[in-house]
Design an enzyme around this catalytic site. Sequence first.
Site, short mmCIF file in Angstrom:
data_model
loop_
_atom_site.label_atom_id
_atom_site.label_comp_id
_atom_site.label_asym_id
_atom_site.label_seq_id
_atom_site.Cartn_x
_atom_site.Cartn_y
_atom_site.Cartn_z
N ALA A 12 -6.73 -4.21 20.68
CA ALA A 12 -6.73 -5.67 20.94
C ALA A 12 -5.49 -6.29 20.33
N GLY A 13 -4.33 -5.63 20.56
CA GLY A 13 -3.04 -6.21 20.16
C GLY A 13 -2.56 -7.12 21.28
N LYS A 39 -9.98 -1.44 16.17
CA LYS A 39 -10.49 -0.96 14.87
C LYS A 39 -10.92 -2.10 13.95
N VAL A 82 -10.59 4.50 17.46
CA VAL A 82 -10.49 5.58 18.44
C VAL A 82 -9.98 6.81 17.69
N GLU A 170 13.93 -10.17 9.03
CA GLU A 170 12.96 -11.26 8.91
C GLU A 170 12.24 -11.20 7.57
N ASP A 297 3.72 -1.14 22.72
CA ASP A 297 4.55 -0.30 21.86
C ASP A 297 4.30 1.20 22.06
N ALA A 313 6.57 -7.90 21.51
CA ALA A 313 5.34 -8.62 21.88
C ALA A 313 5.52 -9.25 23.26
N LYS A 373 11.54 -20.63 17.43
CA LYS A 373 10.65 -19.54 17.03
C LYS A 373 9.21 -20.06 16.94
P1 FAD Z 1 -0.14 -4.06 18.58
O1 FAD Z 1 0.07 -5.52 18.61
O2 FAD Z 1 0.35 -3.28 17.41
O3 FAD Z 1 -1.70 -3.80 18.78
C1 FAD Z 1 -2.31 -2.53 18.70
C2 FAD Z 1 -3.78 -2.75 18.42
O4 FAD Z 1 -4.44 -1.48 18.46
C3 FAD Z 1 -4.07 -3.36 17.05
O5 FAD Z 1 -5.03 -4.38 17.17
C4 FAD Z 1 -4.62 -2.18 16.25
O6 FAD Z 1 -5.54 -2.58 15.24
C5 FAD Z 1 -5.31 -1.38 17.34
N1 FAD Z 1 -5.44 0.04 17.03
C6 FAD Z 1 -4.46 0.90 16.62
N2 FAD Z 1 -4.96 2.13 16.47
C7 FAD Z 1 -6.27 2.06 16.77
C8 FAD Z 1 -7.31 3.03 16.83
N3 FAD Z 1 -7.11 4.31 16.53
N4 FAD Z 1 -8.55 2.61 17.20
C9 FAD Z 1 -8.78 1.31 17.52
N5 FAD Z 1 -7.83 0.36 17.49
C10 FAD Z 1 -6.59 0.74 17.13
N6 FAD Z 1 8.09 -8.91 19.03
C11 FAD Z 1 8.53 -10.00 19.71
O7 FAD Z 1 8.59 -9.97 20.95
N7 FAD Z 1 8.92 -11.12 19.05
C12 FAD Z 1 8.86 -11.24 17.70
O8 FAD Z 1 9.20 -12.28 17.14
C13 FAD Z 1 8.39 -10.12 16.97
N8 FAD Z 1 8.28 -10.19 15.62
C14 FAD Z 1 7.79 -9.12 14.93
C15 FAD Z 1 7.69 -9.24 13.55
C16 FAD Z 1 7.22 -8.18 12.81
C17 FAD Z 1 7.10 -8.32 11.31
C18 FAD Z 1 6.82 -6.96 13.47
C19 FAD Z 1 6.28 -5.80 12.68
C20 FAD Z 1 6.92 -6.84 14.85
C21 FAD Z 1 7.41 -7.92 15.60
N9 FAD Z 1 7.53 -7.85 16.98
C22 FAD Z 1 8.00 -8.94 17.69
C23 FAD Z 1 7.11 -6.65 17.74
C24 FAD Z 1 5.67 -6.87 18.26
O9 FAD Z 1 4.83 -7.28 17.22
C25 FAD Z 1 5.10 -5.62 18.93
O10 FAD Z 1 5.98 -5.20 19.93
C26 FAD Z 1 3.72 -5.92 19.51
O11 FAD Z 1 2.79 -6.16 18.48
C27 FAD Z 1 3.23 -4.77 20.39
O12 FAD Z 1 1.98 -5.09 20.92
P2 FAD Z 1 0.93 -3.93 21.24
O13 FAD Z 1 -0.22 -4.61 21.91
O14 FAD Z 1 1.59 -2.82 21.94
O15 FAD Z 1 0.51 -3.35 19.84
P1 NAD Z 2 14.12 -1.22 14.77
O1 NAD Z 2 14.05 0.18 15.26
O2 NAD Z 2 14.56 -2.25 15.70
O3 NAD Z 2 15.09 -1.27 13.49
C1 NAD Z 2 15.04 -0.29 12.47
C2 NAD Z 2 16.33 -0.28 11.71
O4 NAD Z 2 16.25 0.69 10.67
C3 NAD Z 2 17.53 0.12 12.58
O5 NAD Z 2 18.55 -0.82 12.42
C4 NAD Z 2 17.90 1.50 12.08
O6 NAD Z 2 19.29 1.76 12.18
C5 NAD Z 2 17.47 1.43 10.64
N1 NAD Z 2 17.21 2.76 10.05
C6 NAD Z 2 16.61 3.82 10.64
N2 NAD Z 2 16.61 4.88 9.78
C7 NAD Z 2 17.19 4.46 8.65
C8 NAD Z 2 17.46 5.09 7.40
N3 NAD Z 2 17.13 6.37 7.14
N4 NAD Z 2 18.06 4.35 6.44
C9 NAD Z 2 18.41 3.06 6.66
N5 NAD Z 2 18.19 2.43 7.82
C10 NAD Z 2 17.57 3.11 8.80
O7 NAD Z 2 12.68 -1.53 14.14
P2 NAD Z 2 12.04 -2.96 13.80
O8 NAD Z 2 13.02 -3.86 13.16
O9 NAD Z 2 10.76 -2.66 13.07
O10 NAD Z 2 11.68 -3.55 15.23
C11 NAD Z 2 10.72 -2.87 16.06
C12 NAD Z 2 10.60 -3.60 17.39
O11 NAD Z 2 10.01 -4.88 17.16
C13 NAD Z 2 11.96 -3.85 18.04
O12 NAD Z 2 11.83 -3.72 19.42
C14 NAD Z 2 12.25 -5.28 17.71
O13 NAD Z 2 13.03 -5.91 18.73
C15 NAD Z 2 10.87 -5.88 17.64
N6 NAD Z 2 10.89 -7.03 16.71
C16 NAD Z 2 11.31 -8.22 17.22
C17 NAD Z 2 11.39 -9.31 16.37
C18 NAD Z 2 11.85 -10.61 16.94
O14 NAD Z 2 12.08 -10.70 18.14
N7 NAD Z 2 11.96 -11.65 16.13
C19 NAD Z 2 11.04 -9.17 15.02
C20 NAD Z 2 10.63 -7.94 14.54
C21 NAD Z 2 10.57 -6.86 15.41
#
Ligand code: FAD
Ligand code: NAD
Length: 400
Positions: A12-13, A39, A82, A170, A297, A313, A373
């Site tokens: 439920a992501g 979960k 799962v 971030e 993802d 997301a 944002k």
């Molecule tokens: P998720 O959102 O990770 O959802 C997966 C779901 O599956 C969760 O609810 C989890 O609990 C559940 N799950 C996992 N394993 C199990 C299991 N075994 N059994 C039951 N349930 C399970 N993207 C953007 O586009 N813009 C942003 O600004 C942005 N900011 C981010 C900031 C941070 C700090 C991070 C970490 C990521 C960010 N991202 C952003 C990336 C974005 O959050 C992910 O790409 C997005 O959450 C993916 O959605 P999803 O549905 O694939 O997975």
């Molecule tokens: P990412 O893969 O985008 O970045 C990971 C970074 O870690 C890279 O720059 C990589 O070079 C570095 N790295 C890898 N191995 C390393 C090592 N051994 N030592 C030092 N550096 C190392 O991962 P993320 O930042 O978690 O983002 C994941 C996804 O979520 C991306 O698609 C991103 O676009 C998305 N996201 C988007 C936002 C936003 O839009 N505001 C915010 C957070 C995440």
Amino acid sequence: MKQAPKIVILGAGYAGIVAAIRLQKELQYNEAEVTLVNKHDYHYITTHLHMPAAGTDHPENARVRVQELIDLQKVKFVKSTVTEILLAEKTIVLESGKLNYDYLVIGLGGEPETFGIKGLKENAFNIRSINSVRLIRTHIENQFALYKQHPDQTEYLTLIVGGAGFTGVEFAGELADRIPVLCQTYDVDQSNVRIINIEASPTVLPGFDPELVKYAIDVLKHKGVEFKLGVPVKECLEDRIVLANGEEIKARSVIWTGGIRGNHLLEEAGFEGFRGRVKVDEMLQPAGHENVFILGDCSIFLSPDGKPYPPTAQIAMQEGEVVAYNLMAKIRGQAMKPFKPSIKGTVASLGKNEAIGFVFRFKVTGWFAALMKQVIDWRYLYIIGGVQLVLSKTLFKARW
Ligand code: FAD
Ligand code: NAD
């Protein structure tokens, strides 16, 4: 009477919740039996998690109970983990039992990618869930308290952010905002605190617009963040981190933001994964599995020039919409539609009132980018929970 087909949605992501909400809105009575499995009994807003991790926001503001989003009369919700996906038997094994499906939607998200780096799994923290960010916040606070007991051990006040992608940047920005508050609370001289963001590539946010990258570096440096660029993390121990150039930094807090891979359950189910992510076609289906859709993802969707879209997301939500449409089309014997991502931009926060990004191809920085944002976040809350959810997460926020 003909039995309604069973649709099971795993996760439920962003992807799973949007698919479930769409299906509950569009499906007619008895057209299909939809079950959503997650979960936890809440959906978390992953895009907010860097804030409760740093302690600048309450974790409650980054989660919504599934029952606030789902009409339980229309979609059955199972809170369970799962443990196995048995494709040949069309069965899902859960910690709490088994489920059969006719159509399966996998939206189980990603997992931290450690690239086999020694000690990372054991000694580093990850920003992945409500529970993981609660742990980071509490751990960092404890380090300040411990430093007061051992003022000669500055490693308590050295905070490492491993990886300067969007998550790393971030989080570093948010953490820098939190430090003055922690210093005041624990009577610590701020000049003893270090936030070090380590990045393997020669630049922060590799591949992103150089002008915006420079802006981000300037803002973060001004807030006190140090960068070590072009040097990968090689090993993580309990009390220090080792870099590939041999440098060792004493630190008791390492937050690993070095990237993600797909959920391990997919490769275990027999799908071919690329860093755990499964390639899907334009209908969001893996090759050879007509009744399975993989989203978010844990999937890889290729752009017309053959490059994978980054796991975001934004993409996950749009995939959720299309899969709901395609499931209804399949059930009704109609044509499915291909997934065509519409990228509206990318905005990354750099802490309070600071951000960078593109909105509809326009470059934005500073307070305006931060406002954008916020608007993106509100839009998402509106899509999944309407005005009520936007208000409850803005006007009636949880506070410490
Ligand atoms: P998720 O959102 O990770 O959802 C997966 C779901 O599956 C969760 O609810 C989890 O609990 C559940 N799950 C996992 N394993 C199990 C299991 N075994 N059994 C039951 N349930 C399970 N993207 C953007 O586009 N813009 C942003 O600004 C942005 N900011 C981010 C900031 C941070 C700090 C991070 C970490 C990521 C960010 N991202 C952003 C990336 C974005 O959050 C992910 O790409 C997005 O959450 C993916 O959605 P999803 O549905 O694939 O997975
Ligand atoms: P990412 O893969 O985008 O970045 C990971 C970074 O870690 C890279 O720059 C990589 O070079 C570095 N790295 C890898 N191995 C390393 C090592 N051994 N030592 C030092 N550096 C190392 O991962 P993320 O930042 O978690 O983002 C994941 C996804 O979520 C991306 O698609 C991103 O676009 C998305 N996201 C988007 C936002 C936003 O839009 N505001 C915010 C957070 C995440």
